[in-house]
Design a protein around this motif. Structure first.
Motif, PDB file in Angstrom:
ATOM      1  N   UNK A  17      20.953 -10.373  -1.796  1.00 21.24           N
ATOM      2  CA  UNK A  17      20.504  -9.025  -1.430  1.00 21.24           C
ATOM      3  C   UNK A  17      19.008  -8.886  -1.616  1.00 21.24           C
ATOM      4  N   UNK A  18      18.533  -9.471  -2.726  1.00 25.63           N
ATOM      5  CA  UNK A  18      17.090  -9.389  -2.985  1.00 25.63           C
ATOM      6  C   UNK A  18      16.292 -10.168  -1.954  1.00 25.63           C
ATOM      7  N   UNK A  19      16.883 -11.331  -1.515  1.00 29.04           N
ATOM      8  CA  UNK A  19      16.193 -12.124  -0.490  1.00 29.04           C
ATOM      9  C   UNK A  19      16.151 -11.372   0.828  1.00 29.04           C
ATOM     10  N   UNK A  20      17.243 -10.699   1.171  1.00 30.05           N
ATOM     11  CA  UNK A  20      17.285  -9.967   2.437  1.00 30.05           C
ATOM     12  C   UNK A  20      16.398  -8.751   2.422  1.00 30.05           C
ATOM     13  N   UNK A  21      16.249  -8.083   1.264  1.00 33.46           N
ATOM     14  CA  UNK A  21      15.414  -6.876   1.192  1.00 33.46           C
ATOM     15  C   UNK A  21      13.982  -7.272   0.853  1.00 33.46           C
ATOM     16  N   UNK A  22      13.231  -7.762   1.855  1.00 32.83           N
ATOM     17  CA  UNK A  22      11.866  -8.202   1.626  1.00 32.83           C
ATOM     18  C   UNK A  22      10.993  -7.031   1.187  1.00 32.83           C
ATOM     19  N   UNK A  23      10.209  -7.195   0.109  1.00 35.45           N
ATOM     20  CA  UNK A  23       9.349  -6.090  -0.352  1.00 35.45           C
ATOM     21  C   UNK A  23       8.260  -5.823   0.669  1.00 35.45           C
ATOM     22  N   UNK A  24       7.931  -4.561   0.860  1.00 30.90           N
ATOM     23  CA  UNK A  24       6.895  -4.223   1.838  1.00 30.90           C
ATOM     24  C   UNK A  24       5.521  -4.555   1.292  1.00 30.90           C
ATOM     25  N   UNK A  25       4.599  -4.823   2.241  1.00 31.81           N
ATOM     26  CA  UNK A  25       3.223  -5.204   1.895  1.00 31.81           C
ATOM     27  C   UNK A  25       2.282  -4.639   2.945  1.00 31.81           C
ATOM     28  N   UNK A  26       0.984  -4.815   2.715  1.00 30.63           N
ATOM     29  CA  UNK A  26      -0.011  -4.287   3.654  1.00 30.63           C
ATOM     30  C   UNK A  26      -1.140  -5.302   3.810  1.00 30.63           C
ATOM     31  N   UNK A  27      -1.640  -5.400   5.029  1.00 26.33           N
ATOM     32  CA  UNK A  27      -2.820  -6.224   5.323  1.00 26.33           C
ATOM     33  C   UNK A  27      -3.943  -5.294   5.762  1.00 26.33           C
ATOM     34  N   UNK A  28      -5.059  -5.324   5.043  1.00 25.28           N
ATOM     35  CA  UNK A  28      -6.183  -4.426   5.298  1.00 25.28           C
ATOM     36  C   UNK A  28      -7.220  -5.144   6.161  1.00 25.28           C
ATOM     37  N   UNK A  29      -7.575  -4.527   7.280  1.00 26.57           N
ATOM     38  CA  UNK A  29      -8.578  -5.086   8.182  1.00 26.57           C
ATOM     39  C   UNK A  29      -9.772  -4.137   8.273  1.00 26.57           C
ATOM     40  N   UNK A  34     -20.049  -4.300   5.280  1.00 27.90           N
ATOM     41  CA  UNK A  34     -19.977  -2.858   5.094  1.00 27.90           C
ATOM     42  C   UNK A  34     -21.371  -2.327   4.791  1.00 27.90           C
ATOM     43  N   UNK A  35     -21.760  -1.282   5.510  1.00 28.44           N
ATOM     44  CA  UNK A  35     -23.076  -0.674   5.332  1.00 28.44           C
ATOM     45  C   UNK A  35     -22.868   0.780   4.945  1.00 28.44           C
ATOM     46  N   UNK A  36     -23.571   1.213   3.922  1.00 29.78           N
ATOM     47  CA  UNK A  36     -23.373   2.577   3.417  1.00 29.78           C
ATOM     48  C   UNK A  36     -23.784   3.615   4.450  1.00 29.78           C
ATOM     49  N   UNK A  37     -23.076   4.741   4.416  1.00 30.40           N
ATOM     50  CA  UNK A  37     -23.283   5.932   5.259  1.00 30.40           C
ATOM     51  C   UNK A  37     -22.947   5.700   6.732  1.00 30.40           C
ATOM     52  N   UNK A  38     -22.536   4.487   7.096  1.00 27.80           N
ATOM     53  CA  UNK A  38     -22.151   4.214   8.482  1.00 27.80           C
ATOM     54  C   UNK A  38     -20.648   4.387   8.613  1.00 27.80           C
ATOM     55  N   UNK A  39     -20.213   5.115   9.638  1.00 26.85           N
ATOM     56  CA  UNK A  39     -18.785   5.316   9.846  1.00 26.85           C
ATOM     57  C   UNK A  39     -18.091   3.969  10.062  1.00 26.85           C
ATOM     58  N   UNK A  40     -17.041   3.730   9.302  1.00 25.03           N
ATOM     59  CA  UNK A  40     -16.321   2.461   9.353  1.00 25.03           C
ATOM     60  C   UNK A  40     -14.842   2.734   9.579  1.00 25.03           C
ATOM     61  N   UNK A  41     -14.268   2.017  10.528  1.00 22.26           N
ATOM     62  CA  UNK A  41     -12.836   2.141  10.788  1.00 22.26           C
ATOM     63  C   UNK A  41     -12.088   1.051  10.041  1.00 22.26           C
ATOM     64  N   UNK A  42     -11.041   1.456   9.321  1.00 23.07           N
ATOM     65  CA  UNK A  42     -10.209   0.529   8.564  1.00 23.07           C
ATOM     66  C   UNK A  42      -8.784   0.654   9.068  1.00 23.07           C
ATOM     67  N   UNK A  43      -8.143  -0.476   9.332  1.00 23.01           N
ATOM     68  CA  UNK A  43      -6.745  -0.461   9.786  1.00 23.01           C
ATOM     69  C   UNK A  43      -5.863  -1.099   8.727  1.00 23.01           C
ATOM     70  N   UNK A  44      -4.669  -0.529   8.547  1.00 20.85           N
ATOM     71  CA  UNK A  44      -3.700  -1.007   7.565  1.00 20.85           C
ATOM     72  C   UNK A  44      -2.445  -1.439   8.302  1.00 20.85           C
ATOM     73  N   UNK A  45      -2.158  -2.735   8.295  1.00 23.32           N
ATOM     74  CA  UNK A  45      -0.968  -3.273   8.955  1.00 23.32           C
ATOM     75  C   UNK A  45       0.118  -3.466   7.906  1.00 23.32           C
TER      76      UNK A  45
END
Length: 639
Positions: A17-29, A34-45
């Motif tokens: 059951x534990x093998x089948x229920x894979x824990x969720x995770x996130x990949x941050x892109x 990164x430059x301060x005060x510049x608008x930056x788009x971040x995506x979370x997969x």
């Protein structure tokens, strides 16, 4: 035994059951830099995140909760990172991602181009200036990734080559520019060595019977050899020098005519060794801004604002027709008319090896068609290539569109890089066949001449590679955003940007002696900045485009002006060498003329055009003003 088996089954099934229920995770892109005060788009997969838990996702950046926009299993948010801060992604109380972010201060983004400019001012040399600017930028990037200063120095040095120079060379369009430039350089060498250039000049020189007609033929030759400023300078200067000496035209005037036709005509003509670099810089700018225009369209539209190159060509012609001069040139011309000076009395000028390799031998017979045919192949081949790659039958047969509109759309849809490559290769092959078929050179000698032509373009290619690297690092570090912020704080009107661009470009070209180097430094900075400033001033696309076109031409025009007044400019030096004129005498006599035309171009052209005055009316007004200046200030040479 029964109990043992039961316990084993319980543990086994719970493990499955534990093998089948894979824990969720996130990949941050997010952007690598990164430059301060510049608008930056971040995506979370997110991986294996149940839909029911989407509302439980929280993102903390800089101590603030971020608003997420969902699309399937990906969430995005836009934020401005201020100084060092933490980015944390959590679902309920479970932290999935946590990282300390250290954005680069925005004002650091101007250091790479600023260092390049300062180095150019100090060293009077553009290659090391561009390299140092790039090196400073890469070092900053590694330092803000968490490395020590000394490690960042080493990694930054290697990144100049393995990241930025390599990425510049791996770009398909950039490679097209390099190959085109080398092919044109090779063709120019071949049609020089086979007597083609000499033949064209010889025909026209027969019509030189007086000082005025001799100068006019020199000016006309400068226009006809439009595709390369080096070839223009060397061929016209060396070939017309005996003619103008015989007619008692000063070497200073010959050098001025040669210098003031070579770069200006190469800068604005459609098919030149310059066009590749120009299209490359423009293309990078419009891709970055997302404009629905091709590089060729932008270039063609910018020509109406190229006041300095066009005024210079007209100014030289008016001086010749009116037989007037002023300033140091008047003294030089009057001295040449009245004194008897033999070739042996002229000051000796030592020629560099590159000039000797391109010069035509005295035993080579001039054949005008050896130059005319390859050049026509390049010109008509480019036009055919543009038509072939951009043709759309539906647009061409659309009766609601004007012919000019149809042609503009075809050129805009065309692949200009392919057209230039095809035509330049055709020109080289035709020149090679003409040279060997007439037995002017053996195949081995012709290939050696072709390779020497390639070599003449090496410095231009090196500048391009370093320039593309600077362009990318200024993009990574958001230098345009810094300039935009700076302009916003000083509340600069968009209409003044072309004038400032013209003056600044002239100053850099004067200091470096390189119009190509100036374009390499200025174009990546000013094109995005000028567009953003126009947008933030409330302009729509229709109002912003004329200013954008004006800025494109102002970089080019200012570069040519600075090139003309600089004593370390390559074309200025070559003009002196080809004309066998004392170099500083050439600089001293040309300076008042170049500054006069530059002032008229700025105040009667660039500035009023940016405020909406018709560029065509300004062209007429500028020529009238220059004519009046010559009429009132100039004096007859033969008086």
């Amino acid at each position: 035994m029964y109990k043992i088996i039961t316990l084993f089954l319980i543990f086994f099934t719970s493990g499955l059951a534990n093998i089948g229920a894979q824990p969720y995770s996130v990949e941050v892109n997010m952007p690598e830099v990164l430059v301060s005060t510049v608008e930056t788009e971040v995506s979370l997969d997110f991986v294996s995140l149940p839909d029911s838990l989407r509302q439980q996702v929280s993102v903390l950046a800089g101590g603030k909760l971020q608003h997420l926009s969902w699309k399937e299993h990906t969430a995005t948010f836009v934020t401005r990172f201020e100084q060092q801060q933490e980015l944390k992604v959590a679902v309920r109380d479970k932290v999935l991602y946590k990282k300390e972010l250290n954005p680069i201060p925005l004002w650091f983004s101007v250091l790479p181009p600023l260092i390049a400019i300062l180095m150019a001012l100090l060293t009077k040399e553009v290659f090391s200036a561009l390299f140092m600017g790039l090196f400073v930028g890469t070092t900053i990037l590694w330092k803000y990734k968490g490395f020590s200063f000394f490690i960042s120095l080493f990694k930054g040095l290697f990144s100049v080559v393995d990241t930025y120079a390599l990425s510049a060379l791996l770009d398909k369009d950039h490679l097209s520019i390099i190959i085109f430039s080398m092919l044109i350089g090779g063709m120019v060498a071949l049609i020089t060595l086979n007597g083609g250039m000499k033949g064209v000049v010889t025909i026209l020189s027969k019509y030189a019977q007086s000082p005025r007609s001799g100068q006019f033929i020199t000016w006309l030759m400068g226009l006809m050899i439009f595709f390369d400023d080096y070839a223009n300078t060397l061929v016209v200067g060396n070939t017309m020098r005996p003619v103008t000496d015989k007619l008692k035209v000063s070497r200073e005037k010959l050098a001025y005519i040669v210098d003031s036709t070579s770069a200006p005509i190469a800068a604005v003509a459609f098919i030149t060794t310059w066009i590749g670099a120009e299209l490359s810089y423009i293309s990078d700018g419009i891709i970055l801004l997302g404009l629905d225009k091709s590089a060729y369209q932008v270039f063609l539209n910018s020509l109406q604002y190229s006041f300095y190159p066009i005024f210079t060509l007209g100014f030289v012609l008016m001086l010749i027709v009116k037989k007037k001069d002023f300033g140091p040139m008047l003294k030089a011309e009057r001295q040449a008319r009245t004194e008897e000076t033999d070739e042996e009395d002229r000051p000796r000028v030592h020629l560099p090896q590159i000039v000797k390799e391109i010069e035509v031998g005295g035993d080579v017979k001039g054949r005008w068609y050896n130059a005319f045919i390859p050049v026509m192949v390049v010109i008509w081949g480019t036009m055919a290539g543009l038509a072939y790659t951009g043709f759309d039958a539906d647009i061409w047969h659309d009766t609601t569109l004007k012919t000019s509109t149809k042609l503009s759309i075809i050129v805009g849809n065309a692949d200009s890089f392919k057209a230039l490559l095809w035509s330049s290769l055709g020109g080289v092959l035709v020149a090679l066949v003409l040279t060997t078929a007439q037995k002017i050179l053996r195949l081995k000698e012709a290939i050696e001449g072709l390779v020497n032509g390639f070599k003449t373009m090496f410095s231009a290619v090196l500048i391009l590679v370093l320039a593309w690297g600077i362009a990318r690092i200024t993009q990574d570090m958001h230098t345009a955003a810094f300039i935009t912020e700076l302009m916003r704080h000083i509340r600069l009107s968009p209409q003044w940007i072309p004038a400032l661009t013209f003056v600044f470009s002239a100053m850099i070209a004067f200091s470096t002696g390189s119009s190509w180097g100036t374009m390499a430094i200025i174009y990546p900075l000013i094109l995005p900045a000028s567009w953003h400033i126009s947008m933030e001033a409330g302009m729509d696309t229709a109002r912003a485009l004329p200013i954008f076109y004006n800025v494109v031409s102002s970089v080019l025009a200012g570069s040519v002006l600075g090139d003309h007044i600089s004593p370390i400019s390559d074309t200025t030096i070559l003009s002196s060498l080809a004309s066998r004129c004392n170099h500083m005498a050439h600089v001293r006599t040309q300076l008042p003329y170049a500054l006069t035309v530059g002032g008229v171009a700025l105040f009667a052209g660039t500035i009023p055009a940016a405020f909406g005055v018709s560029s065509w009316l300004l062209m007429i007004a500028g020529f009238v003003l220059l004519y009046l200046l010559i009429k009132n200030k100039g004096k007859k040479v033969d008086a």
